[in-house]
Design a protein around this motif. Structure first.
Motif, PDB file in Angstrom:
ATOM      1  N   ARG A  49       9.615 -12.785  42.239  1.00  0.00           N
ATOM      2  CA  ARG A  49       9.920 -13.977  41.188  1.00  0.00           C
ATOM      3  C   ARG A  49      11.297 -14.731  41.328  1.00  0.00           C
ATOM      4  O   ARG A  49      11.313 -15.874  41.426  1.00  0.00           O
ATOM      5  N   SER A  50      12.388 -14.181  41.883  1.00  0.00           N
ATOM      6  CA  SER A  50      13.646 -14.972  41.811  1.00  0.00           C
ATOM      7  C   SER A  50      13.508 -15.718  43.185  1.00  0.00           C
ATOM      8  O   SER A  50      14.177 -16.523  43.015  1.00  0.00           O
ATOM      9  N   LYS A  51      12.840 -15.226  44.270  1.00  0.00           N
ATOM     10  CA  LYS A  51      12.789 -16.248  45.416  1.00  0.00           C
ATOM     11  C   LYS A  51      11.580 -17.175  45.225  1.00  0.00           C
ATOM     12  O   LYS A  51      11.398 -17.873  46.241  1.00  0.00           O
ATOM     13  N   GLY A  52      11.059 -17.159  44.014  1.00  0.00           N
ATOM     14  CA  GLY A  52       9.912 -18.487  44.151  1.00  0.00           C
ATOM     15  C   GLY A  52       8.528 -18.088  44.174  1.00  0.00           C
ATOM     16  O   GLY A  52       7.735 -18.804  44.194  1.00  0.00           O
ATOM     17  N   PHE A  53       8.120 -16.861  44.627  1.00  0.00           N
ATOM     18  CA  PHE A  53       6.833 -16.430  44.819  1.00  0.00           C
ATOM     19  C   PHE A  53       5.882 -16.190  43.591  1.00  0.00           C
ATOM     20  O   PHE A  53       6.481 -15.843  42.640  1.00  0.00           O
ATOM     21  N   ALA A  54       4.869 -16.604  43.841  1.00  0.00           N
ATOM     22  CA  ALA A  54       3.806 -16.612  42.745  1.00  0.00           C
ATOM     23  C   ALA A  54       3.414 -15.140  42.410  1.00  0.00           C
ATOM     24  O   ALA A  54       2.856 -14.985  41.174  1.00  0.00           O
ATOM     25  N   LYS A  55       3.364 -14.283  43.213  1.00  0.00           N
ATOM     26  CA  LYS A  55       2.791 -13.028  42.959  1.00  0.00           C
ATOM     27  C   LYS A  55       3.926 -11.896  42.854  1.00  0.00           C
ATOM     28  O   LYS A  55       4.964 -12.193  43.297  1.00  0.00           O
ATOM     29  N   ASP A  56       3.793 -10.748  42.272  1.00  0.00           N
ATOM     30  CA  ASP A  56       4.791  -9.519  41.951  1.00  0.00           C
ATOM     31  C   ASP A  56       4.922  -8.724  43.339  1.00  0.00           C
ATOM     32  O   ASP A  56       6.125  -8.568  43.556  1.00  0.00           O
ATOM     33  N   VAL A  57       3.977  -8.578  43.844  1.00  0.00           N
ATOM     34  CA  VAL A  57       4.023  -7.416  44.933  1.00  0.00           C
ATOM     35  C   VAL A  57       3.320  -7.895  46.152  1.00  0.00           C
ATOM     36  O   VAL A  57       2.435  -8.267  46.168  1.00  0.00           O
ATOM     37  N   TYR A  58       4.178  -7.671  47.089  1.00  0.00           N
ATOM     38  CA  TYR A  58       3.569  -7.969  48.627  1.00  0.00           C
ATOM     39  C   TYR A  58       3.386  -6.635  49.395  1.00  0.00           C
ATOM     40  O   TYR A  58       4.464  -6.343  49.635  1.00  0.00           O
ATOM     41  N   LEU A  59       2.351  -6.423  49.588  1.00  0.00           N
ATOM     42  CA  LEU A  59       2.105  -5.109  50.407  1.00  0.00           C
ATOM     43  C   LEU A  59       1.955  -5.277  51.912  1.00  0.00           C
ATOM     44  O   LEU A  59       0.993  -6.041  52.155  1.00  0.00           O
ATOM     45  N   ALA A  60       2.523  -4.672  52.538  1.00  0.00           N
ATOM     46  CA  ALA A  60       2.489  -4.866  54.209  1.00  0.00           C
ATOM     47  C   ALA A  60       1.510  -4.008  54.561  1.00  0.00           C
ATOM     48  O   ALA A  60       1.142  -2.786  54.152  1.00  0.00           O
ATOM     49  N   ILE A  61       0.711  -4.329  55.639  1.00  0.00           N
ATOM     50  CA  ILE A  61      -0.617  -3.874  55.923  1.00  0.00           C
ATOM     51  C   ILE A  61      -0.341  -3.573  57.212  1.00  0.00           C
ATOM     52  O   ILE A  61      -0.479  -4.240  58.227  1.00  0.00           O
ATOM     53  N   GLY A  62      -0.206  -2.233  57.740  1.00  0.00           N
ATOM     54  CA  GLY A  62      -0.073  -1.751  59.117  1.00  0.00           C
ATOM     55  C   GLY A  62       1.359  -2.568  59.929  1.00  0.00           C
ATOM     56  O   GLY A  62       2.095  -2.873  59.120  1.00  0.00           O
TER      57      GLY A  62
END
Length: 109
Positions: A49-62
């Motif tokens: 959120r401090s970086k300005g992203f709209a979502k809370d969690v970004y999960l890396a996939i593989g």
């Protein structure tokens, strides 16, 4: 969001909005679920959120340069739907084992 086992290919499919994840085995799904347990949602929520992203969690996939973006609520729902699927699968396996061990007569006498 839904999760199911495909009757034609036997893979486990997890549909999330416009994403579709495939798991070849139950073990792969369990590994993904274990990965979710180590994600510090609160930490990443504040950071993203401090970086300005709209979502809370970004999960890396593989190893792909691809992330699943989730709100806290979506992340919680993802964990719950996988847990429900795993529990249901365990119940079904146990029922199958119980019924396969029964020795029933072929015809009533």
């Amino acid at each position: 969001m839904r999760i199911f086992t495909c009757k034609s290919c036997s893979r486990i499919h997890l549909e999330m909005e416009n994403l579709l994840l495939h798991f070849q085995t139950m073990e792969e799904l369990k590994e993904f679920r274990n990965y979710l347990d180590i994600v510090d949602v609160e930490h990443y929520s504040i950071q993203n959120r401090s970086k300005g992203f709209a979502k809370d969690v970004y999960l890396a996939i593989g190893k792909m340069p691809f992330n699943i973006a989730l709100t806290k609520e979506e992340f919680s729902s993802l964990k719950q739907i996988i847990d429900h699927y795993l529990i249901q699968n365990t119940i079904n396996q146990n029922l199958f084992l119980v019924f396969s061990e029964l020795h029933l007569p072929l015809s009533p006498n």
